[in-house]
Every structure is written in structure tokens, then in C-alpha cells.
Design a protein around this motif. Structure first.
Motif, PDB file in Angstrom:
ATOM      1  N   ASN A  36      -3.759  11.119 -10.013  1.00 42.13           N
ATOM      2  CA  ASN A  36      -2.706  10.896  -9.027  1.00 42.13           C
ATOM      3  C   ASN A  36      -1.977   9.586  -9.312  1.00 42.13           C
ATOM      4  O   ASN A  36      -0.745   9.545  -9.282  1.00 42.13           O
ATOM      5  CB  ASN A  36      -3.288  10.874  -7.615  1.00 42.13           C
ATOM      6  N   GLU A  37      -2.731   8.528  -9.584  1.00 43.36           N
ATOM      7  CA  GLU A  37      -2.097   7.241  -9.863  1.00 43.36           C
ATOM      8  C   GLU A  37      -1.214   7.309 -11.100  1.00 43.36           C
ATOM      9  O   GLU A  37      -0.097   6.775 -11.107  1.00 43.36           O
ATOM     10  CB  GLU A  37      -3.156   6.149  -9.996  1.00 43.36           C
ATOM     11  N   MET A  40       1.975   9.230 -10.279  1.00 45.20           N
ATOM     12  CA  MET A  40       2.882   8.449  -9.439  1.00 45.20           C
ATOM     13  C   MET A  40       3.542   7.316 -10.228  1.00 45.20           C
ATOM     14  O   MET A  40       4.694   6.970  -9.974  1.00 45.20           O
ATOM     15  CB  MET A  40       2.147   7.901  -8.213  1.00 45.20           C
ATOM     16  N   VAL A  54      -1.781   0.261  -5.275  1.00 45.72           N
ATOM     17  CA  VAL A  54      -2.748   0.955  -4.430  1.00 45.72           C
ATOM     18  C   VAL A  54      -3.202  -0.005  -3.336  1.00 45.72           C
ATOM     19  O   VAL A  54      -3.632  -1.116  -3.620  1.00 45.72           O
ATOM     20  CB  VAL A  54      -3.965   1.442  -5.240  1.00 45.72           C
ATOM     21  N   GLN A  84      -5.894   9.849  -1.526  1.00 46.14           N
ATOM     22  CA  GLN A  84      -4.721   8.991  -1.626  1.00 46.14           C
ATOM     23  C   GLN A  84      -3.496   9.701  -1.071  1.00 46.14           C
ATOM     24  O   GLN A  84      -3.338  10.905  -1.229  1.00 46.14           O
ATOM     25  CB  GLN A  84      -4.442   8.600  -3.080  1.00 46.14           C
ATOM     26  N   THR A  86       0.616   9.119  -1.337  1.00 45.56           N
ATOM     27  CA  THR A  86       1.723   8.382  -1.931  1.00 45.56           C
ATOM     28  C   THR A  86       2.928   8.585  -1.035  1.00 45.56           C
ATOM     29  O   THR A  86       3.209   9.705  -0.613  1.00 45.56           O
ATOM     30  CB  THR A  86       2.027   8.885  -3.350  1.00 45.56           C
ATOM     31  N   ILE A  96       0.920   3.646  -2.650  1.00 50.72           N
ATOM     32  CA  ILE A  96      -0.240   4.538  -2.616  1.00 50.72           C
ATOM     33  C   ILE A  96      -1.237   3.949  -1.644  1.00 50.72           C
ATOM     34  O   ILE A  96      -1.646   2.804  -1.784  1.00 50.72           O
ATOM     35  CB  ILE A  96      -0.890   4.694  -4.000  1.00 50.72           C
ATOM     36  N   GLU A  98      -4.989   4.385  -0.244  1.00 52.17           N
ATOM     37  CA  GLU A  98      -6.268   5.026  -0.509  1.00 52.17           C
ATOM     38  C   GLU A  98      -7.149   4.885   0.725  1.00 52.17           C
ATOM     39  O   GLU A  98      -7.207   3.825   1.337  1.00 52.17           O
ATOM     40  CB  GLU A  98      -6.957   4.398  -1.717  1.00 52.17           C
TER      41      GLU A  98
END
Length: 110
Positions: A36-37, A40, A54, A84, A86, A96, A98
């Protein structure tokens, strides 16, 4: 000598808390969070924006959410897991968040 042992204990304990902050101790969710990170960061680059930072949710965190872009899945199991979200804030920056969430795949559970 006692102070050296105390300092060593503090370092070990603080390191273990950082290791679990990103879900890296759970291979399935750790990979999901990392994917995901990365996605993004690529989205931010494609839009010409700064890569999102994050932020780990804490009770009472003030959020400025204008538009939700993505939320990681919680369908893999019934356990508490990292997730997470976003989002774009009111200035258009990607962020983001978390947090920990209970999974929704709770078959045969009361």
C-alpha cells in the motif's frame, strides 16, 4: 554495570515496539502495508505530489480528511491487524493513517 544492563534493556524493549509498528512481524499484513505504501508513493509521483508520510493513529488525533483514496483490506482473518487509510487533506496533500482494526472474516465465531 547496573546502568549498562538497564540501558541495554531499554534499547531492546524500545526496538521491539518499533518493529511491530508497521505490521512487519506479521508476514501477510506486513506485505500488504508495504504494498500500500509503495502504491501510494507511486500515485503521489504520478500526481506530482509529495510522497505521503505514515502517521500512526492515537486516540484523539485530529484528522483533516477531505477525500479517502484507499483503505487496506481487513478480509483476510478475524484477528486484530494493522490497517492503513490513504487520504487527501483539505490542502490536497496525500496522507497515510495507520491504525489497528479487527478483521471481518469471523466465520463460526461468536
Amino acid at each position: 554495570m547496573k546502568s549498562l544492563i538497564a540501558i541495554s534493556a531499554i534499547l531492546v524493549l524500545s526496538t521491539s515496539s518499533f518493529a511491530t509498528a508497521d505490521g512487519s512481524t506479521d508476514p501477510v499484513h506486513g506485505k500488504m502495508i508495504q504494498a500500500n505504501e509503495q502504491a501510494m508513493r507511486e500515485l503521489a509521483a504520478a500526481r506530482g505530489k509529495n510522497p505521503p508520510e505514515v502517521t500512526h493513529y492515537r486516540y484523539g488525533t485530529k484528522l483533516d480528511i477531505d477525500k479517502v483514496i484507499n483503505v487496506t483490506s481487513t478480509k483476510k482473518n478475524c484477528n486484530v491487524m494493522p490497517a492503513q487509510m490513504t487520504y487527501e487533506d483539505s490542502s490536497g496533500e496525500l496522507n497515510i493513517l495507520e491504525y489497528r482494526v479487527a478483521g471481518i472474516n469471523c466465520q463460526n465465531q461468536n
